[in-house]
Design a protein around this motif. Structure first.
Motif, PDB file in Angstrom:
ATOM      1  N   ALA A 124      13.092  -0.317  15.468  1.00  0.00           N
ATOM      2  CA  ALA A 124      12.599   0.678  16.107  1.00  0.00           C
ATOM      3  C   ALA A 124      13.862   2.035  15.782  1.00  0.00           C
ATOM      4  O   ALA A 124      12.621   2.467  15.075  1.00  0.00           O
ATOM      5  N   HIS A 125      14.668   2.098  15.541  1.00  0.00           N
ATOM      6  CA  HIS A 125      15.457   3.123  15.506  1.00  0.00           C
ATOM      7  C   HIS A 125      14.928   3.354  13.616  1.00  0.00           C
ATOM      8  O   HIS A 125      15.207   4.917  13.423  1.00  0.00           O
ATOM      9  N   LEU A 126      15.837   2.249  13.068  1.00  0.00           N
ATOM     10  CA  LEU A 126      15.119   2.549  11.153  1.00  0.00           C
ATOM     11  C   LEU A 126      14.027   2.890  11.210  1.00  0.00           C
ATOM     12  O   LEU A 126      13.961   3.411   9.900  1.00  0.00           O
ATOM     13  N   LYS A 127      13.063   2.016  12.073  1.00  0.00           N
ATOM     14  CA  LYS A 127      11.322   2.736  10.865  1.00  0.00           C
ATOM     15  C   LYS A 127      11.439   4.028  11.450  1.00  0.00           C
ATOM     16  O   LYS A 127      10.762   4.428  10.288  1.00  0.00           O
ATOM     17  N   GLU A 128      12.163   4.616  12.391  1.00  0.00           N
ATOM     18  CA  GLU A 128      11.430   6.158  12.813  1.00  0.00           C
ATOM     19  C   GLU A 128      12.619   6.775  11.822  1.00  0.00           C
ATOM     20  O   GLU A 128      11.326   7.591  11.474  1.00  0.00           O
ATOM     21  N   GLU A 129      13.327   6.496  11.578  1.00  0.00           N
ATOM     22  CA  GLU A 129      13.939   7.586   9.759  1.00  0.00           C
ATOM     23  C   GLU A 129      13.120   7.058   8.460  1.00  0.00           C
ATOM     24  O   GLU A 129      13.230   8.095   7.848  1.00  0.00           O
ATOM     25  N   GLU A 130      13.153   5.685   8.674  1.00  0.00           N
ATOM     26  CA  GLU A 130      11.965   5.700   7.645  1.00  0.00           C
ATOM     27  C   GLU A 130      10.705   6.232   7.254  1.00  0.00           C
ATOM     28  O   GLU A 130      10.189   6.525   5.752  1.00  0.00           O
ATOM     29  N   GLU A 131      10.010   6.680   8.550  1.00  0.00           N
ATOM     30  CA  GLU A 131       8.139   6.953   8.774  1.00  0.00           C
ATOM     31  C   GLU A 131       8.908   8.742   8.598  1.00  0.00           C
ATOM     32  O   GLU A 131       8.867   9.586   7.981  1.00  0.00           O
TER      33      GLU A 131
ATOM     34  N   GLU B 174       0.731  -1.490  -0.157  1.00  0.00           N
ATOM     35  CA  GLU B 174      -0.210  -0.338   0.074  1.00  0.00           C
ATOM     36  C   GLU B 174       1.378   1.095   0.098  1.00  0.00           C
ATOM     37  O   GLU B 174       0.666   2.316  -0.105  1.00  0.00           O
ATOM     38  N   PHE B 175       2.434   1.303   0.382  1.00  0.00           N
ATOM     39  CA  PHE B 175       2.655   2.398   0.613  1.00  0.00           C
ATOM     40  C   PHE B 175       4.127   2.042   0.801  1.00  0.00           C
ATOM     41  O   PHE B 175       5.130   1.529   0.818  1.00  0.00           O
ATOM     42  N   PRO B 176       5.124   1.868  -1.323  1.00  0.00           N
ATOM     43  CA  PRO B 176       5.609   0.999  -1.707  1.00  0.00           C
ATOM     44  C   PRO B 176       6.777   2.251  -1.921  1.00  0.00           C
ATOM     45  O   PRO B 176       6.530   3.194  -1.890  1.00  0.00           O
ATOM     46  N   PRO B 177       8.626   1.989  -1.524  1.00  0.00           N
ATOM     47  CA  PRO B 177       9.300   3.206  -1.791  1.00  0.00           C
ATOM     48  C   PRO B 177       9.099   3.213  -3.481  1.00  0.00           C
ATOM     49  O   PRO B 177       9.448   2.622  -4.281  1.00  0.00           O
ATOM     50  N   MET B 178       9.349   4.505  -3.624  1.00  0.00           N
ATOM     51  CA  MET B 178       9.535   5.566  -5.097  1.00  0.00           C
ATOM     52  C   MET B 178       9.972   6.227  -6.212  1.00  0.00           C
ATOM     53  O   MET B 178      10.461   6.129  -6.871  1.00  0.00           O
ATOM     54  N   ASP B 179      11.014   6.581  -4.968  1.00  0.00           N
ATOM     55  CA  ASP B 179      11.829   7.793  -5.001  1.00  0.00           C
ATOM     56  C   ASP B 179      13.034   8.278  -4.260  1.00  0.00           C
ATOM     57  O   ASP B 179      13.165   7.159  -3.614  1.00  0.00           O
ATOM     58  N   TRP B 180      14.031   8.350  -5.268  1.00  0.00           N
ATOM     59  CA  TRP B 180      15.588   8.556  -3.685  1.00  0.00           C
ATOM     60  C   TRP B 180      14.978   8.828  -2.924  1.00  0.00           C
ATOM     61  O   TRP B 180      15.913   8.431  -2.060  1.00  0.00           O
ATOM     62  N   ALA B 181      14.476   9.607  -2.053  1.00  0.00           N
ATOM     63  CA  ALA B 181      14.146  10.068  -0.980  1.00  0.00           C
ATOM     64  C   ALA B 181      13.929   8.685  -0.074  1.00  0.00           C
ATOM     65  O   ALA B 181      14.694   8.457   0.821  1.00  0.00           O
ATOM     66  N   ASP B 182      13.607   7.128  -1.026  1.00  0.00           N
ATOM     67  CA  ASP B 182      12.821   6.230  -0.447  1.00  0.00           C
ATOM     68  C   ASP B 182      14.444   5.155  -0.236  1.00  0.00           C
ATOM     69  O   ASP B 182      14.585   5.121   1.116  1.00  0.00           O
ATOM     70  N   MET B 183      14.301   5.272  -1.090  1.00  0.00           N
ATOM     71  CA  MET B 183      15.624   4.393  -1.867  1.00  0.00           C
ATOM     72  C   MET B 183      17.119   4.284  -0.471  1.00  0.00           C
ATOM     73  O   MET B 183      17.107   3.837  -1.097  1.00  0.00           O
ATOM     74  N   GLY B 184      17.206   6.314  -1.282  1.00  0.00           N
ATOM     75  CA  GLY B 184      18.520   6.308   0.129  1.00  0.00           C
ATOM     76  C   GLY B 184      18.676   6.063   0.984  1.00  0.00           C
ATOM     77  O   GLY B 184      19.934   5.646   1.738  1.00  0.00           O
ATOM     78  N   LEU B 185      17.694   5.828   1.819  1.00  0.00           N
ATOM     79  CA  LEU B 185      17.527   5.460   3.451  1.00  0.00           C
ATOM     80  C   LEU B 185      16.693   3.426   3.176  1.00  0.00           C
ATOM     81  O   LEU B 185      17.960   3.157   4.093  1.00  0.00           O
ATOM     82  N   LEU B 186      16.757   2.799   2.136  1.00  0.00           N
ATOM     83  CA  LEU B 186      16.350   1.421   2.674  1.00  0.00           C
ATOM     84  C   LEU B 186      17.637   1.359   1.958  1.00  0.00           C
ATOM     85  O   LEU B 186      17.378  -0.197   2.660  1.00  0.00           O
ATOM     86  N   ILE B 187      18.448   1.466   0.858  1.00  0.00           N
ATOM     87  CA  ILE B 187      19.315   0.653   1.026  1.00  0.00           C
ATOM     88  C   ILE B 187      20.928   0.671   1.746  1.00  0.00           C
ATOM     89  O   ILE B 187      20.714  -0.850   1.778  1.00  0.00           O
TER      90      ILE B 187
END
Length: 358
Positions: A242-249, A108-121
């Motif tokens: 939990a910390h990584l989740k907080e950053e991604e949110e 429902e909320f997939p990563p789409m752009d550079w801002a999302d991917m930069g954290l996921l990597i």
């Protein structure tokens, strides 16, 4: 040496020392014949011309200014990181969301752009390493027998030499470079993130000391230390997730509203320059393996193609094989029935490297 072998050696030699004179790299009494000089100049031109020019003015806050990327005599930055701006993202997510370990991104909320991917990597790589770490600690014998000592000593070496160093560098880069850069333009939940880093690093330091004790004792009489790891590592993993989740949110929206992708790439390059090749060796293989699992094949191929040629050469010829045959084996040692053999990979994937001999 054959021409192919020479090319491989010179590629790494120049990629590491591209901003120095060759006389400063090798012993001064060594003189190369004309044919080798031709290779040297050819590789230096290829590598130097392949680096992106980055404007360093007014990009980060004052307290991050000490980590400026190294510049060559031509004024270009010797890039260590992938050029993510070269990857064209479409209307569909570059991630296979079912394979993400993130608690934020989903169908429902997939990563789409550079801002999302930069954290996921980096985050996906860290989470996957932690999953295997918890699995290994759970498999440790409570009181290692004489023929099981290797299970705890190999794991301890992995934690000290690989996991601790790479995560410590990640947190330090955020505190000293990334967050000051964000603060230069906007507010962010500094207290939450800073306190989280302090607590997490204190836990990691504590576990490092435990692993150092295990390794120094050769795994003998380490039931107390094993019990500590079995208790502390799952707790640490929970807090880190939990910390990584907080950053991604929080951070993707901050990035989109206040920065451009070009600015983000520049600050990431500063972080990579601060870590240097030592960090690339420890962390890049974990990133590559993770991306191959959670991203589409098209994105993975584009990501690999965006890595500067010298770093890509090191990554696939040396760093990745070494990570798979040494680091991952040490990490997973407690789950094995028989003591594994660590297969160190020589430079360029070969057993002899003439720059090292010199």
């Amino acid at each position: 040496h054959s021409s192919q072998l020479l090319n491989s050696h010179l590629h790494i030699l120049i990629s590491i020392h591209a901003d120095t004179d060759i006389a400063c790299v090798l012993p001064p009494k060594i003189h190369f014949p004309p044919v080798i000089n031709q290779h040297l100049f050819r590789y230096q031109n290829i590598i130097m011309s392949d680096q992106p020019t980055v404007d360093n003015t007014n990009t980060v806050a004052e307290d991050a200014s000490s980590t400026k990327p190294k510049a060559s005599r031509s004024g270009s930055i010797l890039g260590l990181g992938p050029r993510l701006s070269s990857i064209k993202l479409g209307k569909t997510s570059p991630a296979i969301v079912d394979k993400l370990t993130s608690e934020v991104f989903n169908k429902e909320f997939p990563p789409m752009d550079w801002a999302d991917m930069g954290l996921l990597i980096p985050h996906e790589a860290i989470r996957r390493q932690m999953t295997m770490m918890v699995q290994s600690v759970s498999a440790m014998p409570d009181e290692p027998a004489e023929n099981e000592l290797w299970k705890v000593t190999l794991f301890a070496r992995w934690y000290i030499d690989y996991f601790f160093l790479s995560v410590e560098e990640h947190h330090e880069a955020e505190e000293k470079i990334y967050f000051p850069w964000i603060k230069s333009k906007t507010e962010y939940p500094e207290k939450e993130f800073s306190k989280g880093h302090e607590d997490l690093m204190a836990e990691m330091e504590d576990m490092k000391e435990t692993c150092e004790t295990i390794y120094q004792k050769g795994g003998k009489d380490c039931s107390k230390e094993v019990a500590l790891l079995k208790n502390k590592i799952p707790t640490f993993e929970e807090g880190m997730r939990a910390h990584l989740k907080e950053e991604e949110e929080t951070l993707p929206e901050i990035l989109r509203n206040n920065f451009t992708q070009k600015e983000e790439i520049e600050i990431v390059e500063k972080i990579l320059q601060a870590g240097g090749l030592a960090l690339a060796k420890k962390f890049l293989p974990a990133i590559l393996l993770a991306i191959s699992e959670w991203a589409t094949s098209e994105y993975y191929e584009d990501f690999c193609a965006s890595i500067p040629p010298p770093i890509k050469h090191l990554a696939f010829k040396y760093y990745l094989p070494d990570f798979e045959n040494v680091a991952m084996v040490m990490r997973d040692a407690p789950t094995f029935d028989k003591k594994p053999k660590l297969k160190k990979v020589g430079c360029c994937g070969i057993s002899v490297c003439f720059p090292c001999i010199l």
